[in-house]
Design a protein around this motif. Structure first.
Motif, PDB file in Angstrom:
ATOM      1  N   ALA A  27     -29.070  39.803 -13.975  1.00  0.00           N
ATOM      2  CA  ALA A  27     -28.849  41.217 -13.939  1.00  0.00           C
ATOM      3  C   ALA A  27     -27.742  41.548 -15.292  1.00  0.00           C
ATOM      4  CB  ALA A  27     -28.500  41.856 -12.995  1.00  0.00           C
ATOM      5  N   SER A  28     -27.896  42.672 -15.877  1.00  0.00           N
ATOM      6  CA  SER A  28     -26.904  43.096 -16.843  1.00  0.00           C
ATOM      7  C   SER A  28     -25.820  43.791 -16.294  1.00  0.00           C
ATOM      8  CB  SER A  28     -27.553  44.038 -17.861  1.00  0.00           C
ATOM      9  OG  SER A  28     -28.362  45.182 -17.340  1.00  0.00           O
ATOM     10  N   GLY A  29     -25.823  44.557 -15.110  1.00  0.00           N
ATOM     11  CA  GLY A  29     -24.963  45.213 -14.211  1.00  0.00           C
ATOM     12  C   GLY A  29     -25.204  45.194 -12.881  1.00  0.00           C
ATOM     13  N   LEU A  30     -24.133  44.854 -12.229  1.00  0.00           N
ATOM     14  CA  LEU A  30     -24.178  44.968 -10.665  1.00  0.00           C
ATOM     15  C   LEU A  30     -23.171  46.109 -10.274  1.00  0.00           C
ATOM     16  CD1 LEU A  30     -23.937  41.210  -9.738  1.00  0.00           C
ATOM     17  CD2 LEU A  30     -25.771  42.782  -9.624  1.00  0.00           C
ATOM     18  N   VAL A  31     -23.575  47.125  -9.380  1.00  0.00           N
ATOM     19  CA  VAL A  31     -22.746  47.831  -8.452  1.00  0.00           C
ATOM     20  C   VAL A  31     -22.552  47.190  -7.150  1.00  0.00           C
ATOM     21  CG1 VAL A  31     -22.435  50.091  -7.658  1.00  0.00           C
ATOM     22  CG2 VAL A  31     -23.674  49.891  -9.786  1.00  0.00           C
ATOM     23  N   LEU A  32     -21.296  46.894  -6.744  1.00  0.00           N
ATOM     24  CA  LEU A  32     -21.062  46.136  -5.555  1.00  0.00           C
ATOM     25  C   LEU A  32     -20.233  47.210  -4.846  1.00  0.00           C
ATOM     26  CD1 LEU A  32     -20.007  42.656  -6.949  1.00  0.00           C
ATOM     27  CD2 LEU A  32     -22.251  43.512  -6.361  1.00  0.00           C
ATOM     28  N   ILE A  33     -20.948  47.530  -3.639  1.00  0.00           N
ATOM     29  CA  ILE A  33     -20.172  48.481  -2.511  1.00  0.00           C
ATOM     30  C   ILE A  33     -19.962  47.726  -1.235  1.00  0.00           C
ATOM     31  CG2 ILE A  33     -20.243  50.452  -1.392  1.00  0.00           C
ATOM     32  CD1 ILE A  33     -22.310  51.239  -3.668  1.00  0.00           C
ATOM     33  N   ASP A  34     -18.821  47.832  -0.644  1.00  0.00           N
ATOM     34  CA  ASP A  34     -18.253  47.154   0.441  1.00  0.00           C
ATOM     35  C   ASP A  34     -17.065  48.196   0.997  1.00  0.00           C
ATOM     36  OD1 ASP A  34     -19.076  44.501   1.928  1.00  0.00           O
ATOM     37  OD2 ASP A  34     -16.987  45.205   2.530  1.00  0.00           O
ATOM     38  N   ARG A  35     -16.740  48.082   2.361  1.00  0.00           N
ATOM     39  CA  ARG A  35     -15.676  48.737   2.807  1.00  0.00           C
ATOM     40  C   ARG A  35     -14.068  47.869   2.758  1.00  0.00           C
ATOM     41  NH1 ARG A  35     -16.896  50.089   8.800  1.00  0.00           N
ATOM     42  NH2 ARG A  35     -17.151  47.759   8.885  1.00  0.00           N
ATOM     43  N   ARG A  36     -14.505  46.716   2.088  1.00  0.00           N
ATOM     44  CA  ARG A  36     -13.324  45.722   2.120  1.00  0.00           C
ATOM     45  C   ARG A  36     -12.964  45.461   0.299  1.00  0.00           C
ATOM     46  NH1 ARG A  36     -15.135  40.810   4.895  1.00  0.00           N
ATOM     47  NH2 ARG A  36     -17.082  41.784   4.098  1.00  0.00           N
ATOM     48  N   ARG A  37     -12.161  45.937  -0.181  1.00  0.00           N
ATOM     49  CA  ARG A  37     -11.966  46.088  -1.540  1.00  0.00           C
ATOM     50  C   ARG A  37     -11.231  44.658  -1.786  1.00  0.00           C
ATOM     51  NH1 ARG A  37     -12.397  49.021  -6.282  1.00  0.00           N
ATOM     52  NH2 ARG A  37     -11.659  47.475  -7.974  1.00  0.00           N
ATOM     53  N   ASP A  38     -10.545  44.145  -0.994  1.00  0.00           N
ATOM     54  CA  ASP A  38      -9.870  42.924  -1.295  1.00  0.00           C
ATOM     55  C   ASP A  38     -11.012  41.518  -1.227  1.00  0.00           C
ATOM     56  OD1 ASP A  38     -10.414  42.948   1.562  1.00  0.00           O
ATOM     57  OD2 ASP A  38      -8.825  41.471   2.016  1.00  0.00           O
ATOM     58  N   ALA A  39     -12.088  41.838  -0.624  1.00  0.00           N
ATOM     59  CA  ALA A  39     -13.241  40.745  -0.628  1.00  0.00           C
ATOM     60  C   ALA A  39     -14.040  41.293  -1.848  1.00  0.00           C
ATOM     61  CB  ALA A  39     -13.959  40.977   0.784  1.00  0.00           C
ATOM     62  N   LEU A  40     -14.090  42.393  -2.222  1.00  0.00           N
ATOM     63  CA  LEU A  40     -15.094  42.745  -3.268  1.00  0.00           C
ATOM     64  C   LEU A  40     -14.254  42.117  -4.625  1.00  0.00           C
ATOM     65  CD1 LEU A  40     -16.025  46.518  -3.100  1.00  0.00           C
ATOM     66  CD2 LEU A  40     -17.508  44.437  -3.258  1.00  0.00           C
ATOM     67  N   ASP A  41     -12.811  42.092  -4.498  1.00  0.00           N
ATOM     68  CA  ASP A  41     -12.182  41.712  -5.697  1.00  0.00           C
ATOM     69  C   ASP A  41     -12.257  39.992  -5.791  1.00  0.00           C
ATOM     70  OD1 ASP A  41     -11.424  44.233  -6.545  1.00  0.00           O
ATOM     71  OD2 ASP A  41      -9.511  44.045  -5.571  1.00  0.00           O
ATOM     72  N   ALA A  42     -12.412  39.666  -4.864  1.00  0.00           N
ATOM     73  CA  ALA A  42     -12.485  38.147  -4.500  1.00  0.00           C
ATOM     74  C   ALA A  42     -13.838  37.416  -5.064  1.00  0.00           C
ATOM     75  CB  ALA A  42     -12.374  37.445  -3.399  1.00  0.00           C
ATOM     76  N   LEU A  43     -14.800  38.324  -4.689  1.00  0.00           N
ATOM     77  CA  LEU A  43     -16.255  38.149  -5.166  1.00  0.00           C
ATOM     78  C   LEU A  43     -16.419  38.239  -6.668  1.00  0.00           C
ATOM     79  CD1 LEU A  43     -19.245  37.460  -4.544  1.00  0.00           C
ATOM     80  CD2 LEU A  43     -19.524  40.009  -4.173  1.00  0.00           C
ATOM     81  N   ALA A  44     -15.972  39.443  -7.202  1.00  0.00           N
ATOM     82  CA  ALA A  44     -15.991  39.748  -8.647  1.00  0.00           C
ATOM     83  C   ALA A  44     -15.319  38.724  -9.222  1.00  0.00           C
ATOM     84  CB  ALA A  44     -14.960  41.068  -8.481  1.00  0.00           C
ATOM     85  N   GLY A  45     -14.204  38.140  -8.934  1.00  0.00           N
ATOM     86  CA  GLY A  45     -13.592  36.886  -9.536  1.00  0.00           C
ATOM     87  C   GLY A  45     -14.485  35.650  -9.797  1.00  0.00           C
TER      88      GLY A  45
END
Length: 110
Positions: A27-45
């Motif tokens: 994919a050229s872009g991903l929009v990732l949505i979740d209630r847990r920002r810390d877990a989103l940030d870890a995944l983004a890393g």
């Protein structure tokens, strides 16, 4: 193979995170949505490749969707795929075990 921009709800763990990892390969872009920002940030890393848009939100919050839609339009100008992985539960709380309304596992035949 998925190209373009994909939005994934419940993206921070489990099936949502596995889907994000897989889609990040094409994919050229991903929009990732979740209630847990810390877990989103870890995944983004972990993700390499696509442009990311992260949003901490509850999928049941209509106002959050207005903001998400505007952010997607502003960043990507398009949305090609949606993986609606997060759920919304409505209704009465479950009954206590043993009551006539409780759910019990039903064995399936072999």
């Amino acid at each position: 193979m998925v190209e373009g921009v994909a939005l994934i709800t419940g993206a921070a763990s489990g099936i949502g995170a596995a889907t994000a990892r897989k889609l990040s390969q094409t994919a050229s872009g991903l929009v990732l949505i979740d209630r847990r920002r810390d877990a989103l940030d870890a995944l983004a890393g972990e993700l390499r490749g696509p442009e990311l848009l992260l949003r901490e939100a509850d999928v049941g919050d209509e106002a959050a969707w207005v903001e998400i839609a505007a952010a997607v339009e502003g960043r990507f100008g398009r949305l090609d795929h949606v993986v609606a992985n997060a759920g919304i539960a409505h209704g009465a709380p479950s009954e206590s075990p043993g009551s006539s309304r409780s759910c019990s596992p039903t064995p399936l035949p072999p």
